[in-house]
Design a protein around this motif. Structure first.
Motif, PDB file in Angstrom:
ATOM      1  N   GLU A   1       4.291   5.811  -5.997  1.00  0.00           N
ATOM      2  CA  GLU A   1       4.365   5.750  -7.053  1.00  0.00           C
ATOM      3  C   GLU A   1       3.689   4.054  -7.996  1.00  0.00           C
ATOM      4  N   PRO A   2       2.231   4.550  -7.980  1.00  0.00           N
ATOM      5  CA  PRO A   2       1.675   2.913  -8.653  1.00  0.00           C
ATOM      6  C   PRO A   2       1.996   2.090 -10.097  1.00  0.00           C
TER       7      PRO A   2
ATOM      8  N   ASN B   1      -8.924   1.566  -8.567  1.00  0.00           N
ATOM      9  CA  ASN B   1     -10.590   2.602  -8.961  1.00  0.00           C
ATOM     10  C   ASN B   1     -11.343   1.892  -7.333  1.00  0.00           C
ATOM     11  N   PRO B   2     -10.913   2.714  -6.501  1.00  0.00           N
ATOM     12  CA  PRO B   2     -11.053   2.996  -4.756  1.00  0.00           C
ATOM     13  C   PRO B   2     -12.803   3.013  -5.025  1.00  0.00           C
ATOM     14  N   SER B   3     -13.748   3.103  -5.637  1.00  0.00           N
ATOM     15  CA  SER B   3     -15.130   2.916  -5.520  1.00  0.00           C
ATOM     16  C   SER B   3     -15.321   1.294  -5.515  1.00  0.00           C
ATOM     17  N   LEU B   4     -14.410   0.434  -5.974  1.00  0.00           N
ATOM     18  CA  LEU B   4     -14.752  -0.774  -6.185  1.00  0.00           C
ATOM     19  C   LEU B   4     -15.248  -1.215  -4.742  1.00  0.00           C
TER      20      LEU B   4
ATOM     21  N   GLU C   1      -6.055  -7.951  -5.906  1.00  0.00           N
ATOM     22  CA  GLU C   1      -6.902  -6.818  -5.459  1.00  0.00           C
ATOM     23  C   GLU C   1      -7.141  -5.828  -4.750  1.00  0.00           C
ATOM     24  N   ILE C   2      -5.948  -5.665  -3.959  1.00  0.00           N
ATOM     25  CA  ILE C   2      -5.183  -4.139  -3.487  1.00  0.00           C
ATOM     26  C   ILE C   2      -4.805  -3.437  -5.095  1.00  0.00           C
ATOM     27  N   ILE C   3      -4.072  -3.818  -5.231  1.00  0.00           N
ATOM     28  CA  ILE C   3      -4.024  -3.045  -6.433  1.00  0.00           C
ATOM     29  C   ILE C   3      -4.885  -2.653  -7.609  1.00  0.00           C
ATOM     30  N   LYS C   4      -5.751  -3.833  -7.645  1.00  0.00           N
ATOM     31  CA  LYS C   4      -7.223  -2.978  -7.980  1.00  0.00           C
ATOM     32  C   LYS C   4      -8.409  -2.337  -7.163  1.00  0.00           C
TER      33      LYS C   4
ATOM     34  N   LYS D   1       0.709  -1.224   0.083  1.00  0.00           N
ATOM     35  CA  LYS D   1       0.176   0.459   0.061  1.00  0.00           C
ATOM     36  C   LYS D   1       0.849   1.572   0.307  1.00  0.00           C
ATOM     37  N   ASN D   2       1.660   1.694   0.565  1.00  0.00           N
ATOM     38  CA  ASN D   2       3.177   2.745   0.545  1.00  0.00           C
ATOM     39  C   ASN D   2       3.492   2.687  -0.714  1.00  0.00           C
TER      40      ASN D   2
END
Length: 466
Positions: free
Chosen positions: A434-435, A463-466, A456-459, A428-429
């Motif tokens: 830098e995604p 897309n924070p709305s998921l 799932e964490i990357i996705k 997450k850091n």
């Protein structure tokens, strides 16, 4: 037959040294002792100078100049209290002797009391017949105080008193350069050259100022005038060669450097630069010949060994490169640039344990570039040294606290070790910093990247709305 002054000095010196060898006692007048002491001091023979001073004072106990030599030696040996006591005694007898003030100033200078030293030197200036030496000493005290304007002023006065004092000229230019007054330095030098048009040192310095200003055409003209003034002036040929390199006139640069080889013993610098010019011209074999001559001339010049090593790395002959960097390390095992190359070469040869040692040594010697930390980490991962890899990364994070490249690697190691909570934290850091660098995980830890929880964490980050 009357002896010349030089013959007289040599005769006195021979008699003195003969006296020491035979343990006999011969008489010398005080001026002879002064000449003998001065000779030994100039040649760095301090113990003989001390012997001559001791014997001189035994024969001439009231000779002021011999006492001053004795004081000078005490100051040199940092016996400042003894020197100061002797100076105070001498001052009571001779208050108009400028050398007493100069040596007293020397003591204050040694104690970092430069303003007091300047006050005494100003007094010496009133008494002396040799103004240039005292003006130069005052200039040096202002340099110690980092008062470059005043230092410059006194060195200029020194040159006015003696325009052949090139050390003062160098110091004036040093002050101009420190104050970033390059145009003013050129103006001053031009005024100087109006009076001394064939001063090669001044032309040389004009050229260097134009180099700083990146006016290479005028720099070349100045170095040419320096060479016209003295066609054996090696420094001017070297500086001219450097400018010609900047102008990519490599053949002309080679010619300028080559002239220096015939004027004196070859310098490793000139040999290195000739090699670099041949390298730029694509003459690889010739370049290598000069790099090799360079290290034969000066085995301690790291740039020579690096040039040979880099030459072989460019043509991907890593075994030869390793041979030469090993030779370099046998001469200087504390050179960080050698260890970095040693590490990279071994890495290219897939000798990962040796590569890891190289990167570790580079870090121990203070090379804290992020590339060094990261490459060492990747090698430790290949070697299965996961604990060492994480320790390495945490050390790196102290220098680069928000580095995504460090965070993704930490995430990969912890997931690989089934420490998912820690892995998730660092993942997450990394995504926060830098995604797009998430590919690091895919390259170094493909099995971790393919984990459902990781995807799932990357996705979710994308897309924070998921």
């Amino acid at each position: 037959m009357q002896l010349t002054p030089n013959e007289h000095n040599n005769f006195s010196l021979s008699r003195f040294e003969s006296m020491l060898k035979t343990n006999s006692v011969l008489f010398f007048d005080s001026e002879e002792f002064e000449e003998i002491i001065h000779h030994y001091l100039e040649n760095g023979k301090m113990s003989l100078a001390k012997k001559a001073t001791k014997l001189g004072l035994e024969q001439h106990p009231s000779a002021t100049n011999l006492k001053l030599f004795q004081i000078e030696m005490y100051i040199f040996e940092n016996q400042l209290e003894v020197a100061e006591k002797l100076l105070d005694d001498l001052y009571l007898l001779e208050q108009s002797n400028e050398e007493i003030y100069i040596q007293k100033a020397n003591i204050f200078s040694r104690k970092d009391e430069h303003k007091k030293a300047i006050q005494l030197l100003e007094k010496a200036l009133e008494l002396t017949n040799d103004e240039s030496d005292v003006l130069s000493l005052i200039g040096m005290e202002y340099l110690f105080l980092e008062d470059f304007e005043n230092a410059k002023s006194y060195f200029m006065k020194c040159i006015e008193a003696d325009d052949s004092d090139y050390s003062a000229l160098y110091n004036v230019i040093y002050c101009f350069e420190f104050l970033e007054q390059n145009v003013e330095a050129i103006d001053y030098l031009n005024d100087f050259l109006n009076k001394s048009p064939y001063c090669e040192v001044a032309w040389h310095q004009v050229g260097k100022q134009y180099v700083i200003l990146k006016d290479y055409k005028k720099a070349l003209a100045a170095f040419d005038f320096a060479i016209i003034s003295d066609d054996k002036f090696i420094g001017a040929y070297l500086e001219k060669g450097k400018v010609l390199e900047k102008l990519k006139r490599y053949n002309d640069a080679i010619e300028s450097y080559t002239i220096t080889l015939g004027l004196d013993d070859p310098t490793s610098f000139a040999l290195l630069r000739i090699g670099k010019c041949h390298e730029k011209l694509g003459n690889g074999d010739l370049a290598l010949q000069f790099f090799t001559k360079c290290v034969e001339e000066d085995a301690l010049l790291d740039k020579g060994w690096i040039a040979i090593t880099d030459h072989y790395c460019k043509i991907k002959n890593y075994n030869k490169a390793l041979y030469y960097i090993d030779k370099a390390l046998s001469i200087d095992s504390e050179n960080v640039m050698y260890w970095k190359r040693y590490a990279k070469i071994n890495n290219n040869l897939s000798l990962f344990e040796e590569a890891e040692v190289g990167f570790r040594k580079a870090l121990e010697l203070g090379n804290y570039e992020i590339e060094t930390w990261l490459t060492r980490c990747d090698i430790l991962i290949k070697l299965g040294e996961f604990e060492a890899a994480t320790n390495n990364l945490f050390q790196a994070a102290e220098f680069y606290p928000e580095s995504a490249e460090i965070e993704y690697r930490l995430a990969g190691v912890y997931y690989y070790l089934a420490e998912e909570t820690k892995g998730e934290y660092h993942l997450k850091n990394g995504l926060k910093f830098e995604p797009e660098f998430a590919m690091i995980l895919e390259e170094l830890f493909p099995s971790v990247y393919d984990m459902r929880s990781v995807k799932e964490i990357i996705k979710k980050h994308e897309n924070p709305s998921l």
